[in-house]
Design a protein around this motif. Structure first.
Motif, mmCIF file in Angstrom:
data_model
loop_
_atom_site.group_PDB
_atom_site.id
_atom_site.type_symbol
_atom_site.label_atom_id
_atom_site.label_comp_id
_atom_site.label_asym_id
_atom_site.label_seq_id
_atom_site.Cartn_x
_atom_site.Cartn_y
_atom_site.Cartn_z
ATOM 1 N N TYR A 510 -4.822 -10.384 73.608
ATOM 2 C CA TYR A 510 -4.238 -9.924 74.782
ATOM 3 C C TYR A 510 -5.093 -8.632 75.326
ATOM 4 C CZ TYR A 510 -0.867 -8.036 77.963
ATOM 5 O OH TYR A 510 -0.044 -7.706 79.178
ATOM 6 N N TRP A 511 -5.463 -7.895 74.658
ATOM 7 C CA TRP A 511 -6.310 -6.642 75.115
ATOM 8 C C TRP A 511 -7.332 -7.210 75.572
ATOM 9 C CZ3 TRP A 511 -10.934 -5.259 73.044
ATOM 10 C CH2 TRP A 511 -11.422 -3.932 73.577
ATOM 11 N N LEU A 512 -8.014 -8.095 75.093
ATOM 12 C CA LEU A 512 -9.381 -8.617 75.455
ATOM 13 C C LEU A 512 -9.395 -9.190 76.934
ATOM 14 C CD1 LEU A 512 -12.554 -8.937 74.544
ATOM 15 C CD2 LEU A 512 -11.798 -11.172 73.725
ATOM 16 N N PHE A 513 -8.310 -10.161 77.092
ATOM 17 C CA PHE A 513 -7.951 -11.030 78.296
ATOM 18 C C PHE A 513 -7.636 -9.788 79.671
ATOM 19 C CE2 PHE A 513 -8.171 -14.607 76.203
ATOM 20 C CZ PHE A 513 -8.363 -15.632 76.805
ATOM 21 N N SER A 514 -6.874 -8.533 79.012
ATOM 22 C CA SER A 514 -6.526 -7.601 79.986
ATOM 23 C C SER A 514 -7.623 -6.825 80.508
ATOM 24 C CB SER A 514 -5.562 -6.697 79.346
ATOM 25 O OG SER A 514 -6.250 -5.847 78.363
ATOM 26 N N LEU A 515 -8.966 -6.762 79.637
ATOM 27 C CA LEU A 515 -10.116 -6.114 80.414
ATOM 28 C C LEU A 515 -10.867 -6.578 81.660
ATOM 29 C CD1 LEU A 515 -11.868 -5.594 77.133
ATOM 30 C CD2 LEU A 515 -10.579 -3.900 78.277
ATOM 31 N N ALA A 516 -10.477 -8.101 81.982
ATOM 32 C CA ALA A 516 -10.677 -8.562 83.169
ATOM 33 C C ALA A 516 -9.901 -7.922 84.380
ATOM 34 C CB ALA A 516 -10.257 -10.176 83.083
ATOM 35 N N GLY A 517 -8.862 -7.362 84.320
ATOM 36 C CA GLY A 517 -8.152 -6.657 85.400
ATOM 37 C C GLY A 517 -7.619 -7.941 86.183
ATOM 38 N N ILE A 518 -7.602 -9.123 86.003
ATOM 39 C CA ILE A 518 -6.852 -10.141 86.918
ATOM 40 C C ILE A 518 -5.639 -10.536 86.321
ATOM 41 C CG2 ILE A 518 -7.559 -12.200 87.843
ATOM 42 C CD1 ILE A 518 -10.397 -11.648 87.573
ATOM 43 N N GLU A 519 -4.715 -10.626 87.262
ATOM 44 C CA GLU A 519 -3.336 -10.939 86.938
ATOM 45 C C GLU A 519 -3.270 -12.527 86.226
ATOM 46 O OE1 GLU A 519 0.825 -10.298 86.548
ATOM 47 O OE2 GLU A 519 -0.926 -8.764 86.978
ATOM 48 N N ILE A 520 -3.882 -13.186 87.048
ATOM 49 C CA ILE A 520 -3.875 -14.655 86.204
ATOM 50 C C ILE A 520 -4.492 -14.789 84.959
ATOM 51 C CG2 ILE A 520 -6.286 -15.368 87.286
ATOM 52 C CD1 ILE A 520 -2.993 -17.470 87.305
ATOM 53 N N MET A 521 -5.543 -13.919 84.618
ATOM 54 C CA MET A 521 -6.031 -14.051 83.203
ATOM 55 C C MET A 521 -5.045 -13.985 82.151
ATOM 56 S SD MET A 521 -9.336 -14.813 83.330
ATOM 57 C CE MET A 521 -9.799 -14.286 81.635
ATOM 58 N N MET A 522 -3.787 -13.069 82.511
ATOM 59 C CA MET A 522 -2.705 -12.557 81.351
ATOM 60 C C MET A 522 -2.073 -14.102 81.134
ATOM 61 S SD MET A 522 -3.972 -9.934 81.367
ATOM 62 C CE MET A 522 -2.962 -9.821 79.671
ATOM 63 N N TYR A 523 -2.032 -15.085 82.255
ATOM 64 C CA TYR A 523 -1.175 -16.205 81.751
ATOM 65 C C TYR A 523 -2.329 -17.285 81.220
ATOM 66 C CZ TYR A 523 2.282 -13.901 84.936
ATOM 67 O OH TYR A 523 3.190 -13.134 85.074
ATOM 68 N N ILE A 524 -3.518 -17.154 81.496
ATOM 69 C CA ILE A 524 -4.574 -18.152 81.119
ATOM 70 C C ILE A 524 -4.405 -17.751 79.523
ATOM 71 C CG2 ILE A 524 -6.845 -18.734 80.828
ATOM 72 C CD1 ILE A 524 -7.107 -18.084 83.840
ATOM 73 N N TYR A 525 -4.146 -16.451 79.406
ATOM 74 C CA TYR A 525 -4.081 -16.108 77.768
ATOM 75 C C TYR A 525 -3.149 -16.940 76.944
ATOM 76 C CZ TYR A 525 -2.053 -13.309 74.059
ATOM 77 O OH TYR A 525 -1.427 -12.701 72.894
ATOM 78 N N PHE A 526 -1.957 -17.162 77.583
ATOM 79 C CA PHE A 526 -0.963 -17.912 76.796
ATOM 80 C C PHE A 526 -1.423 -19.213 76.616
ATOM 81 C CE2 PHE A 526 1.500 -14.189 78.527
ATOM 82 C CZ PHE A 526 2.045 -13.762 77.351
ATOM 83 N N VAL A 527 -1.980 -20.010 77.731
ATOM 84 C CA VAL A 527 -2.503 -21.157 77.500
ATOM 85 C C VAL A 527 -3.587 -21.291 76.525
ATOM 86 C CG1 VAL A 527 -3.907 -23.363 78.755
ATOM 87 C CG2 VAL A 527 -2.145 -21.479 80.119
ATOM 88 N N VAL A 528 -4.474 -20.191 76.313
ATOM 89 C CA VAL A 528 -5.341 -20.428 75.379
ATOM 90 C C VAL A 528 -4.601 -20.282 73.912
ATOM 91 C CG1 VAL A 528 -7.468 -18.993 74.350
ATOM 92 C CG2 VAL A 528 -7.287 -19.642 76.814
ATOM 93 N N VAL A 529 -3.739 -19.301 73.958
ATOM 94 C CA VAL A 529 -3.207 -19.354 72.538
ATOM 95 C C VAL A 529 -2.584 -20.451 72.352
ATOM 96 C CG1 VAL A 529 -1.125 -17.871 71.293
ATOM 97 C CG2 VAL A 529 -2.588 -16.748 72.575
ATOM 98 N N ALA A 530 -1.847 -21.291 73.078
ATOM 99 C CA ALA A 530 -1.199 -22.438 72.847
ATOM 100 C C ALA A 530 -2.026 -23.578 72.362
ATOM 101 C CB ALA A 530 -0.277 -22.795 74.172
#
Length: 557
Positions: A510-530
């Protein structure tokens, strides 16, 4: 005395043998590795607890309330020992499988009872020593207490009171359990409901105590509690005299206080032993002489898929034994109960406006549903997946019937699937209950709830297959009672480590994806985890099914 020594030695050897299910007797390296990792994971938490109690000792010394606080620490330790001690007394004294054999020996029943009671005391002594190591000693150092014999003897005296209470409580519990012995489903439901209510009551009481003071100054809260602490200490006389013997002062006064504590405990134990010994022979003999019902019952034959039939059979076996059902269904009790209490605490605060930010907590959560979803996933991982004992006892609970798995007309792969699916169903119940409570009580955003539900469902599959596989690698078989068989299960320790590791990975990603600073990346994070979890689930099933045949065939009782 000779009979006592021989019986006690035999009981200790029988109970503390490292692995009774393996003929080779060889110790597996990974068992020590799991224990070592568990210790490393728990040490920081235990160290934090010890430090907080050390600070409490310093505050108690400044408030001149060391005996009162030390008395309450003793009482808290005794409460924990008592919770474990009741089951130990019941399983060791009244419901042990060796009762029939021991009653036929030319040994007095009083001697047998004394041996079993002493063994229960030894087990409580171990629990008390570990708790005292991280509670009593840091408090004593923080309070500047001098080293004394009272500190040494406290390790031996503190478990006496919970042992007394456990032996007294065990008598009515024994009769209740005996009455419900042939009413498996009724007793199982009653046990689960009772335990759930006890957990809710416990958390609510703890919460009411913690919320009683409006001040946020911890030192001020503790100092304000001095009067209450001293009032509680005045009730727990044996503990108070023991505490007074440790705080310093003239040697004669300390010795006199210790003698008071010792004599009170000795009198209470003598009273408990007198009552319990009188009940022991009659109650155990009655249990052994009670004829088992052999009346013919109407048989119902069903047909269906092999996996579904095996799942139903496995679930019925769990429900049939209340202790096993409580152990296997623990995750759908503890997680929802914690969420319920948390929701009751935060329910009124969620919709209230927070002056500092100009909005309510519910509105704040609605602006960052991804963070709420991450918190819920981590919460569920710790309270549900880590406690999925239905999976971690998948093969252990087969006990001496394990050989049946080798002869039933069903492939080993389907057996793995059946065990994992049942575990996944129990997992999913816990997940759904926690998400529903979070929606209803904490008012989490619907999007957060949906993300949590989807991601946790996929992660639950990973845990189910991994935990079933770990239990198959080293099942604890050939046990006499459920507590002995399921206690310190290696797959359960593995689950705890796996849950900690997953939480660290989830937060790190989550911290790694948050470094992008883009809101959509935080939801892509859950897709990647799934997606990663789905791949891990497929791999875990493949490994379990591939090795199932070799492992099941090689396991012997």
């Amino acid at each position: 005395m000779k009979d006592f020594s021989l019986l006690f030695t035999a009981l200790c050897k029988q109970s503390f043998r490292f692995d009774r299910s393996k003929q080779t007797g060889k110790t597996k390296w990974y068992i020590f590795a799991v224990y070592g990792l568990l210790v490393l994971v728990c040490l920081p938490l235990l160290g934090l607890v010890a430090y907080l109690i050390y600070q409490l000792g310093a505050l108690a010394a400044s408030a001149d309330a060391v005996p009162g606080f030390l008395t309450c620490i003793f009482s808290a330790i005794q409460l924990v020992v008592l919770l474990f001690g009741i089951a130990t007394v019941l399983n060791t004294i009244y419901f042990s499988k060796d009762n029939e054999m021991l009653l036929s020996y030319p040994v007095k029943p009083q001697t047998v009872f004394a041996v079993k009671l002493t063994f229960a005391y030894v087990l409580e002594l171990i629990t008390n020593f570990v708790l005292s190591l991280f509670a009593v000693i840091p408090f004593a150092i923080g309070a500047g207490m001098p080293f004394s014999l009272g500190l040494v003897f406290s390790f031996f005296l503190v478990p006496v009171l919970p042992l007394l209470i456990a032996t007294i409580l065990a008598i009515p519990l024994m009769y209740v359990i005996s009455y419900l012995k042939n009413k498996s489903v009724v007793s199982t439901v009653a046990l689960l409901v009772l335990v759930t209510l006890l957990f809710v009551a416990y958390f609510l009481v703890i919460n009411s105590i913690s919320m009683a003071e409006e001040s946020t100054d911890i030192e001020g809260i503790i100092l304000a509690m001095v009067g209450q602490i001293n009032a509680i200490a005045d009730i727990m006389l044996p503990n108070k005299f023991l505490a007074l013997s440790m705080v310093g002062g003239p040697f004669g006064t300390a010795l006199l206080n210790f003698l008071y504590a010792f004599l009170i405990d000795a009198a209470l134990v003598a009273f408990a032993c007198l009552i319990s010994a009188l009940v022991y022979k009659r109650s155990v003999s009655r249990q052994l002489e009670t004829p088992k019902s052999s009346a013919a019952k109407k048989q119902k034959y069903e047909t269906g898929g092999k996996i579904s039939m095996f799942i139903r059979k496995d679930f019925k076996e769990i429900i049939r034994y209340p202790a096993l059902a409580f152990y296997c269904l623990f995750e759908i009790i503890i997680g929802p109960v914690v969420m319920l209490v948390l929701g009751l605490n935060l329910g009124g605060m969620v919709t209230a406006d927070i002056e500092e930010i100009g909005m309510s907590f519910a509105e704040l959560m609605a602006q960052m549903p991804h963070i709420v979803a991450l918190v819920l996933i981590c919460f569920i991982t710790f309270f549900v997946f880590a406690t999925n004992y239905t999976a971690t006892t998948a093969f252990t609970r087969e006990n001496r019937n394990f050989y049946i798995l080798k002869i039933i007309p069903m492939s080993y792969g389907k057996i793995i699937d059946a065990k994992a699916i049942l575990s996944f169903i129990v997992n999913e119940i816990g997940v759904v209950l926690m998400v529903a409570l979070a929606l209803a009580l904490i008012k989490v955003p619907l999007l957060s709830a949906l993300i949590t539900l989807v991601v946790c469902t996929v992660i639950g599959l990973v845990f189910s297959y991994a935990q079933v596989y770990m239990d198959l690698r080293n099942p604890r078989l050939n046990w006499d009672n459920i507590s002995t068989g399921l206690k310190n299960n290696y797959a359960s320790l593995f689950s705890l480590l796996l849950s900690f590791a997953l939480i660290v990975v989830l937060i790190g990603l989550y911290w790694l994806f948050s470094l992008a600073g883009i809101e959509i990346m935080m939801y892509i994070y859950f897709v990647v985890v799934a997606l990663l979890s789905a791949v891990a689930a497929v791999y875990a099933r493949k490994v379990a099914v591939k090795n199932a045949a070799a492992m099941i065939e090689n396991i012997t009782l």
